[in-house]
Design a protein around this motif. Sequence first.
Motif, PDB file in Angstrom:
ATOM      1  N   SER A  90      17.310 -15.843  55.639  1.00 18.40           N
ATOM      2  CA  SER A  90      16.229 -16.815  55.449  1.00 18.40           C
ATOM      3  C   SER A  90      16.172 -17.297  54.012  1.00 18.40           C
ATOM      4  O   SER A  90      16.703 -16.666  53.086  1.00 18.40           O
ATOM      5  N   VAL A  91      15.486 -18.427  53.832  1.00 14.93           N
ATOM      6  CA  VAL A  91      15.227 -18.969  52.500  1.00 14.93           C
ATOM      7  C   VAL A  91      13.932 -18.361  51.977  1.00 14.93           C
ATOM      8  O   VAL A  91      12.872 -18.528  52.582  1.00 14.93           O
ATOM      9  N   THR A  92      14.023 -17.675  50.864  1.00 16.14           N
ATOM     10  CA  THR A  92      12.853 -17.141  50.179  1.00 16.14           C
ATOM     11  C   THR A  92      12.644 -17.981  48.923  1.00 16.14           C
ATOM     12  O   THR A  92      13.559 -18.046  48.083  1.00 16.14           O
ATOM     13  N   PRO A  93      11.502 -18.656  48.777  1.00 16.86           N
ATOM     14  CA  PRO A  93      11.342 -19.595  47.654  1.00 16.86           C
ATOM     15  C   PRO A  93      11.624 -18.978  46.290  1.00 16.86           C
ATOM     16  O   PRO A  93      12.233 -19.636  45.429  1.00 16.86           O
TER      17      PRO A  93
ATOM     18  N   PHE B  34       7.850 -14.530  47.327  1.00 16.49           N
ATOM     19  CA  PHE B  34       8.739 -13.457  47.754  1.00 16.49           C
ATOM     20  C   PHE B  34       8.409 -12.885  49.134  1.00 16.49           C
ATOM     21  O   PHE B  34       9.198 -12.119  49.678  1.00 16.49           O
ATOM     22  N   GLU B  35       7.275 -13.240  49.707  1.00 18.00           N
ATOM     23  CA  GLU B  35       6.928 -12.747  51.041  1.00 18.00           C
ATOM     24  C   GLU B  35       7.049 -13.818  52.117  1.00 18.00           C
ATOM     25  O   GLU B  35       6.936 -13.517  53.298  1.00 18.00           O
ATOM     26  N   VAL B  36       7.248 -15.055  51.722  1.00 21.37           N
ATOM     27  CA  VAL B  36       7.419 -16.150  52.674  1.00 21.37           C
ATOM     28  C   VAL B  36       8.909 -16.327  52.949  1.00 21.37           C
ATOM     29  O   VAL B  36       9.714 -16.465  52.020  1.00 21.37           O
TER      30      VAL B  36
ATOM     31  N   LEU C 225       2.209 -19.974  65.718  1.00 18.97           N
ATOM     32  CA  LEU C 225       3.332 -20.271  64.844  1.00 18.97           C
ATOM     33  C   LEU C 225       3.045 -19.780  63.432  1.00 18.97           C
ATOM     34  O   LEU C 225       1.879 -19.635  63.032  1.00 18.97           O
ATOM     35  N   ASP C 226       4.118 -19.542  62.693  1.00 17.31           N
ATOM     36  CA  ASP C 226       3.974 -19.173  61.285  1.00 17.31           C
ATOM     37  C   ASP C 226       3.596 -20.392  60.454  1.00 17.31           C
ATOM     38  O   ASP C 226       3.781 -21.545  60.879  1.00 17.31           O
ATOM     39  N   GLY C 227       3.094 -20.137  59.265  1.00 11.22           N
ATOM     40  CA  GLY C 227       2.677 -21.231  58.401  1.00 11.22           C
ATOM     41  C   GLY C 227       3.826 -22.086  57.912  1.00 11.22           C
ATOM     42  O   GLY C 227       3.627 -23.249  57.514  1.00 11.22           O
ATOM     43  N   THR C 228       5.056 -21.529  57.946  1.00  7.26           N
ATOM     44  CA  THR C 228       6.203 -22.314  57.490  1.00  7.26           C
ATOM     45  C   THR C 228       6.617 -23.385  58.498  1.00  7.26           C
ATOM     46  O   THR C 228       7.296 -24.357  58.127  1.00  7.26           O
TER      47      THR C 228
END
Length: 373
Positions: free
Chosen positions: A53-56, A138-140, A195-198
Amino acid sequence: MSFFRALNRNLPYIRQQFGALLGNTSASVKTICGIVLFSYCLSYSENAVKIISVTPGLLMPPAFWLWTAFTFCFLEIYFWEVIIDIVTVGLCGKLIEPLWGQMEMMSFFAIVNFGVAVITTIFYLILFAFTSNDELLFEVHIHGLAGYLAGVSVAVKQIMPDLVIVKTPLGKLSNRNVPLTAFFGSLVCWLIGLLDGTYPTMFLSGLIVSWIYLRFYQKHSNGTRGDMADYFNFASFFPNVIQPPVHVISNSIYSILVKIGLCRKVVRKYDIANPTGVMIVPGIEQQDVERRRQIALKALSERLSKYQQDKQPLLPKSTKDLKPDLLSNTPTQPPAPSHVPPATSSSQELKTVIVDDVNNGASTSFMPPPTIL
């Protein structure tokens, strides 16, 4: 347990439908579907989710995990999202790939997903700048094909004519309204916890990236780029009531982008030899002409059917249905011209057809001309 029993009973039918969906598709479509299924198995590992996954906070320096911008789109956490992704990619192989070609479809897939990764990361960086919450960095974890689903809805809007999908009490839902409706639907699902916030952020990013690419940069076989038609402007995604202010905002942003060189200025040509003054817009291919023809034929058929329903005359079956006063007011036959020789007695009997107009109550008569031998 009942769910799994029902799933086992319907498993042959589901396998048959997926086989029909993915049959006769290119190897790229089948490869994407296979990677999505394999990545779903990896979703049960937290380390795999973090790596794919992409972690900002990790995409930007100093970590610089650039590979995640190309792998995040294949990872789904929920199985129902995997099903939606496979169905969408399969429909793209059936609908979009024959028109664009395999290479263009793969380019669209890569550009949209990479743009979604960048824009979504910037969005969470802006949120971190206002909130100073380290969890946003780091948690998204950004993953899935939500942005590509949005891009497919934009491509369908461009390719297909404006067809009514379903009629609701609030109005008609056509493919022109699908992108924005799906975005608000994702917002509702996020608010109720489905759904997730992303997901809404990725979907909106996919809408923007796909529209910009199809509007300005997609290369066509005739050498032109983009689609500058009026039915594909940014305001066309919104309801007709709020399109004027959206036009003002979008045109202002477009003028700024043209000045800084990110977008090209539209050059419209007019056919002076044509008395109708037809405007030629660059970026229109044969499928676009066919789509406009279908839209015009549909509008014409609707108007004709409505006119026939409103203006259909009611003809009497016989003279018995006519009123006596109408029969008495029937005008007599005018005398025959002098240069015409007299006809037989049987040919001189002319029939008068009386039409009673039910709309205004007036009666008119039609008399056939005398027979000339």
